[in-house]
Design a protein around this motif. Structure first.
Motif, PDB file in Angstrom:
ATOM      1  N   GLU A 135      -6.698  12.605   0.259  1.00 59.49           N
ATOM      2  CA  GLU A 135      -7.318  11.552  -0.545  1.00 59.49           C
ATOM      3  C   GLU A 135      -8.679  11.155   0.033  1.00 59.49           C
ATOM      4  OE1 GLU A 135      -8.160   8.868  -3.420  1.00 59.49           O
ATOM      5  OE2 GLU A 135      -6.553  10.377  -3.428  1.00 59.49           O
ATOM      6  N   THR A 178      -0.964   7.032   0.827  1.00 63.29           N
ATOM      7  CA  THR A 178      -2.303   7.603   0.870  1.00 63.29           C
ATOM      8  C   THR A 178      -3.404   6.555   0.979  1.00 63.29           C
ATOM      9  OG1 THR A 178      -2.328   7.664  -1.553  1.00 63.29           O
ATOM     10  CG2 THR A 178      -1.621   9.659  -0.412  1.00 63.29           C
ATOM     11  N   ASP A 179      -3.081   5.299   1.107  1.00 61.51           N
ATOM     12  CA  ASP A 179      -4.092   4.240   1.181  1.00 61.51           C
ATOM     13  C   ASP A 179      -4.658   4.030   2.573  1.00 61.51           C
ATOM     14  OD1 ASP A 179      -4.037   3.627  -1.470  1.00 61.51           O
ATOM     15  OD2 ASP A 179      -2.669   1.935  -1.276  1.00 61.51           O
ATOM     16  N   THR A 180      -3.964   4.511   3.600  1.00 62.71           N
ATOM     17  CA  THR A 180      -4.374   4.230   4.973  1.00 62.71           C
ATOM     18  C   THR A 180      -4.291   5.483   5.830  1.00 62.71           C
ATOM     19  OG1 THR A 180      -2.129   3.604   5.666  1.00 62.71           O
ATOM     20  CG2 THR A 180      -3.564   1.840   4.846  1.00 62.71           C
ATOM     21  N   ASP A 239     -10.697   2.717   2.082  1.00 63.02           N
ATOM     22  CA  ASP A 239     -11.898   2.006   1.648  1.00 63.02           C
ATOM     23  C   ASP A 239     -12.754   1.605   2.849  1.00 63.02           C
ATOM     24  OD1 ASP A 239     -11.189   2.219  -1.008  1.00 63.02           O
ATOM     25  OD2 ASP A 239     -10.320   0.205  -1.120  1.00 63.02           O
ATOM     26  N   SER A 251      -7.690   1.157   6.195  1.00 64.06           N
ATOM     27  CA  SER A 251      -7.686   1.528   4.782  1.00 64.06           C
ATOM     28  C   SER A 251      -8.749   2.597   4.543  1.00 64.06           C
ATOM     29  CB  SER A 251      -7.961   0.315   3.897  1.00 64.06           C
ATOM     30  OG  SER A 251      -9.317  -0.080   3.997  1.00 64.06           O
ATOM     31  N   ALA A 295       0.827  -1.198   0.000  1.00 66.55           N
ATOM     32  CA  ALA A 295       0.000   0.000   0.000  1.00 66.55           C
ATOM     33  C   ALA A 295       0.865   1.254   0.000  1.00 66.55           C
ATOM     34  CB  ALA A 295      -0.913  -0.011   1.216  1.00 66.55           C
TER      35      ALA A 295
END
Length: 217
Positions: free
Chosen positions: A87, A5-7, A58, A56, A2
């Motif tokens: 993000e 910026t994913d978490t 998501d 995350s 990852a």
């Protein structure tokens, strides 16, 4: 693997009523980031200064309950994880009104235009008044808010100087809030009235509804 910026490292998330600012009283989902590089004397969320768990983006978005239209990103200090916060705001802003509360000492440059910024300017009673908060003033929009947390008369006079010297009332909306349990709200109200100060005085509504030490509200 990852990317950065994913978490986001979070302390907690919860659904409650917004307790402060122009959105006070509205249903709001709170995303509290972990980590803070300030140590304000009166901080009521010092449990968020360290620790936290990575989530995350998501999962964070998926965790927002149905029926919510307002989301606040707070801390801790969210801008310690600025790229991931940006993000997240981009993902949220198509569906939600997004508030971001920051300590004011880290740059807000580059935040998405849809972000409703609530920027603290720290006063002497916080022990963190030495930061250069003025650097962020050019990046504020008229719809944003500046918040002053007032512990005593010296803090009030410092806030009044900020407002007058920088003509902050022409820049955005202004809030003054008494430190809970340290200054009588009636005293702060009287000072604002006497000076005709162009601010909205507020109380921390959530501390009046629930136990002041209760988390998740």
């Amino acid at each position: 693997m990852a990317v950065l910026t994913d978490t986001l490292r979070l302390t907690e998330t919860f659904l409650s009523l917004q307790g402060e600012g122009e959105h006070a009283g509205l249903l709001c989902y709170f995303i509290r980031t972990a980590g803070c590089d300030l140590r304000c004397r009166w901080c009521d969320t010092d449990y968020s200064w360290t620790g936290g768990v990575k989530h995350s983006l998501d999962d964070i978005v998926a965790g927002i309950p149905e029926g919510v239209t307002l989301v606040q990103i707070t801390g801790g200090e969210p801008l310690l994880q600025k790229e991931a916060v940006i993000e997240l705001i981009k993902r949220l802003s198509a569906e939600y009104a997004v508030l971001l509360e920051t300590g004011g000492h880290r740059s807000i440059e580059g935040l998405p235009p849809a972000t409703h910024i609530v920027l603290d300017i720290k006063l002497p009673g916080s022990n963190e008044a030495h930061h250069n908060f003025a650097d962020n003033l050019p990046f504020l929009k008229s719809s944003d808010e500046i918040k002053f947390v007032i512990a005593d008369r010296r803090d009030y006079e410092a806030a009044r100087s900020w407002i007058n010297e920088h003509r902050l009332h022409q820049l955005c909306k202004l809030l003054v809030s008494p430190v809970f349990g340290e200054i009588a709200p009636s005293d702060l109200a009287q000072w604002v009235i006497e000076d005709r100060l162009p601010v909205r005085m507020q109380l921390q509504q959530h501390k009046l509804i629930w136990d002041p030490n209760r988390r998740g509200v």
